[in-house]
Write an enzyme that holds these catalytic residues in place. Structure first.
Site, PDB file in Angstrom:
ATOM      1  N   ARG A  29       0.834  -1.203   0.000  1.00 18.46           N
ATOM      2  CA  ARG A  29       0.000   0.000   0.000  1.00 18.46           C
ATOM      3  C   ARG A  29       0.872   1.257   0.000  1.00 18.46           C
ATOM      4  O   ARG A  29       1.878   1.331   0.718  1.00 18.46           O
ATOM      5  CB  ARG A  29      -0.948   0.001   1.212  1.00 18.46           C
ATOM      6  CG  ARG A  29      -1.944  -1.131   1.144  1.00 18.46           C
ATOM      7  CD  ARG A  29      -3.064  -1.034   2.161  1.00 18.46           C
ATOM      8  NE  ARG A  29      -3.783  -2.314   2.173  1.00 18.46           N
ATOM      9  CZ  ARG A  29      -4.707  -2.679   1.288  1.00 18.46           C
ATOM     10  NH1 ARG A  29      -5.043  -1.852   0.315  1.00 18.46           N
ATOM     11  NH2 ARG A  29      -5.276  -3.862   1.370  1.00 18.46           N
ATOM     12  N   ASP A  30       0.436   2.230  -0.822  1.00 19.30           N
ATOM     13  CA  ASP A  30       1.151   3.505  -0.915  1.00 19.30           C
ATOM     14  C   ASP A  30       1.035   4.256   0.415  1.00 19.30           C
ATOM     15  O   ASP A  30      -0.016   4.275   1.057  1.00 19.30           O
ATOM     16  CB  ASP A  30       0.542   4.350  -2.056  1.00 19.30           C
ATOM     17  CG  ASP A  30       1.433   5.513  -2.453  1.00 19.30           C
ATOM     18  OD1 ASP A  30       1.969   5.483  -3.578  1.00 19.30           O
ATOM     19  OD2 ASP A  30       1.580   6.454  -1.645  1.00 19.30           O
ATOM     20  N   ASN A  87       4.825   6.447 -13.603  1.00 23.16           N
ATOM     21  CA  ASN A  87       5.422   7.762 -13.827  1.00 23.16           C
ATOM     22  C   ASN A  87       6.892   7.601 -14.199  1.00 23.16           C
ATOM     23  O   ASN A  87       7.581   6.740 -13.644  1.00 23.16           O
ATOM     24  CB  ASN A  87       5.306   8.609 -12.556  1.00 23.16           C
ATOM     25  CG  ASN A  87       3.851   8.891 -12.187  1.00 23.16           C
ATOM     26  OD1 ASN A  87       3.002   9.041 -13.056  1.00 23.16           O
ATOM     27  ND2 ASN A  87       3.565   8.936 -10.889  1.00 23.16           N
ATOM     28  N   VAL A  96      10.323   8.183  -6.777  1.00 24.02           N
ATOM     29  CA  VAL A  96      11.111   7.041  -6.301  1.00 24.02           C
ATOM     30  C   VAL A  96      11.651   6.316  -7.534  1.00 24.02           C
ATOM     31  O   VAL A  96      10.879   5.886  -8.407  1.00 24.02           O
ATOM     32  CB  VAL A  96      10.272   6.082  -5.437  1.00 24.02           C
ATOM     33  CG1 VAL A  96      11.111   4.880  -5.010  1.00 24.02           C
ATOM     34  CG2 VAL A  96       9.708   6.803  -4.209  1.00 24.02           C
ATOM     35  N   HIS A 100       7.649   1.392 -10.593  1.00 22.30           N
ATOM     36  CA  HIS A 100       6.484   0.940  -9.835  1.00 22.30           C
ATOM     37  C   HIS A 100       5.229   1.263 -10.613  1.00 22.30           C
ATOM     38  O   HIS A 100       5.146   2.292 -11.285  1.00 22.30           O
ATOM     39  CB  HIS A 100       6.437   1.583  -8.440  1.00 22.30           C
ATOM     40  CG  HIS A 100       6.680   3.043  -8.424  1.00 22.30           C
ATOM     41  ND1 HIS A 100       7.954   3.591  -8.522  1.00 22.30           N
ATOM     42  CD2 HIS A 100       5.838   4.098  -8.343  1.00 22.30           C
ATOM     43  CE1 HIS A 100       7.872   4.907  -8.485  1.00 22.30           C
ATOM     44  NE2 HIS A 100       6.578   5.250  -8.389  1.00 22.30           N
ATOM     45  N   HIS A 102       1.412   2.122 -10.148  1.00 21.30           N
ATOM     46  CA  HIS A 102       0.367   2.523  -9.207  1.00 21.30           C
ATOM     47  C   HIS A 102      -0.927   1.816  -9.601  1.00 21.30           C
ATOM     48  O   HIS A 102      -1.332   1.889 -10.778  1.00 21.30           O
ATOM     49  CB  HIS A 102       0.108   4.030  -9.279  1.00 21.30           C
ATOM     50  CG  HIS A 102       1.231   4.900  -8.821  1.00 21.30           C
ATOM     51  ND1 HIS A 102       1.252   5.492  -7.569  1.00 21.30           N
ATOM     52  CD2 HIS A 102       2.368   5.291  -9.441  1.00 21.30           C
ATOM     53  CE1 HIS A 102       2.348   6.233  -7.449  1.00 21.30           C
ATOM     54  NE2 HIS A 102       3.043   6.133  -8.571  1.00 21.30           N
TER      55      HIS A 102
HETATM   56  P1  DGP Z   1       5.988   8.273  -7.887  1.00 25.86           P
HETATM   57  O1  DGP Z   1       5.639   9.699  -7.663  1.00 25.86           O
HETATM   58  O2  DGP Z   1       5.286   7.705  -9.117  1.00 25.86           O
HETATM   59  O3  DGP Z   1       7.474   8.004  -7.899  1.00 25.86           O
HETATM   60  O4  DGP Z   1       5.357   7.479  -6.669  1.00 25.86           O
HETATM   61  C1  DGP Z   1       6.052   7.151  -5.522  1.00 25.86           C
HETATM   62  C2  DGP Z   1       5.041   6.740  -4.511  1.00 25.86           C
HETATM   63  O5  DGP Z   1       5.706   6.011  -3.499  1.00 25.86           O
HETATM   64  C3  DGP Z   1       4.303   7.873  -3.809  1.00 25.86           C
HETATM   65  O6  DGP Z   1       2.914   7.782  -4.099  1.00 25.86           O
HETATM   66  C4  DGP Z   1       4.561   7.675  -2.328  1.00 25.86           C
HETATM   67  C5  DGP Z   1       5.092   6.268  -2.262  1.00 25.86           C
HETATM   68  N1  DGP Z   1       6.116   6.044  -1.259  1.00 25.86           N
HETATM   69  C6  DGP Z   1       7.287   6.717  -1.133  1.00 25.86           C
HETATM   70  N2  DGP Z   1       8.019   6.199  -0.126  1.00 25.86           N
HETATM   71  C7  DGP Z   1       7.290   5.165   0.385  1.00 25.86           C
HETATM   72  C8  DGP Z   1       7.520   4.249   1.450  1.00 25.86           C
HETATM   73  O7  DGP Z   1       8.540   4.257   2.128  1.00 25.86           O
HETATM   74  N3  DGP Z   1       6.545   3.333   1.676  1.00 25.86           N
HETATM   75  C9  DGP Z   1       5.390   3.287   0.928  1.00 25.86           C
HETATM   76  N4  DGP Z   1       4.500   2.346   1.246  1.00 25.86           N
HETATM   77  N5  DGP Z   1       5.152   4.145  -0.076  1.00 25.86           N
HETATM   78  C10 DGP Z   1       6.086   5.070  -0.343  1.00 25.86           C
END
Ligand code: DGP
Length: 114
Positions: A29-30, A87, A96, A100, A102
């Site tokens: 989960r995000d 993205n 990140v 990934h 979404h």
């Molecule tokens: P993007 O912007 O497409 O690179 O999405 C990165 C997503 O990753 C963002 O929606 C927040 C999520 N995220 C960042 N760090 C962590 C983490 O440590 N744990 C989790 N579960 N999500 C994270």
């Protein structure tokens, strides 16, 4: 890869709310959900951006998409619909640098995205 937060989640070195895992991909989960269900599907192998994909990664990306559709079905919104997003780099909003997918579901989505 050292210092990659998603590699650490994949390795179980830092906690995440995992919803799916197999030999190749992990889904969790995000941290900052944008929908009632917001899951990130990642390959266990480090790939920084979509621009770094090679022919060897095709199966990995297929597994990510397959995992997303399985998770959507298990969550009960496959028929209602959902959105998947990947993205890439600054203009794509990537923050990140470990690819990934979404998976967002549980509400109607608007188009175009911001
Ligand atoms: P993007 O912007 O497409 O690179 O999405 C990165 C997503 O990753 C963002 O929606 C927040 C999520 N995220 C960042 N760090 C962590 C983490 O440590 N744990 C989790 N579960 N999500 C994270």
């Amino acid at each position: 890869m050292e210092d990659c937060i998603f590699c650490k989640i994949a390795a179980g070195e830092i906690p995440a709310d995992k919803v799916y895992e197999d030999d190749h991909v992990v889904a969790f989960r995000d941290l900052n959900p944008q929908a009632p269900t917001h899951v990130l599907v990642i390959p266990k192998r480090h790939i920084a951006t979509l621009n770094d994909l090679t022919a060897d990664d095709e199966a990995e990306v297929g597994r990510m998409v397959g995992a997303a559709s399985t998770i959507a079905a298990d969550a009960g919104f496959a028929e209602a619909g959902y959105r998947t997003v990947m993205n890439c780099n600054a203009d794509g909003g990537q923050t990140v640098f470990h690819i990934h997918l979404h998976l967002l579901g549980g509400r109607a989505m608007a188009w175009p995205p911001g």
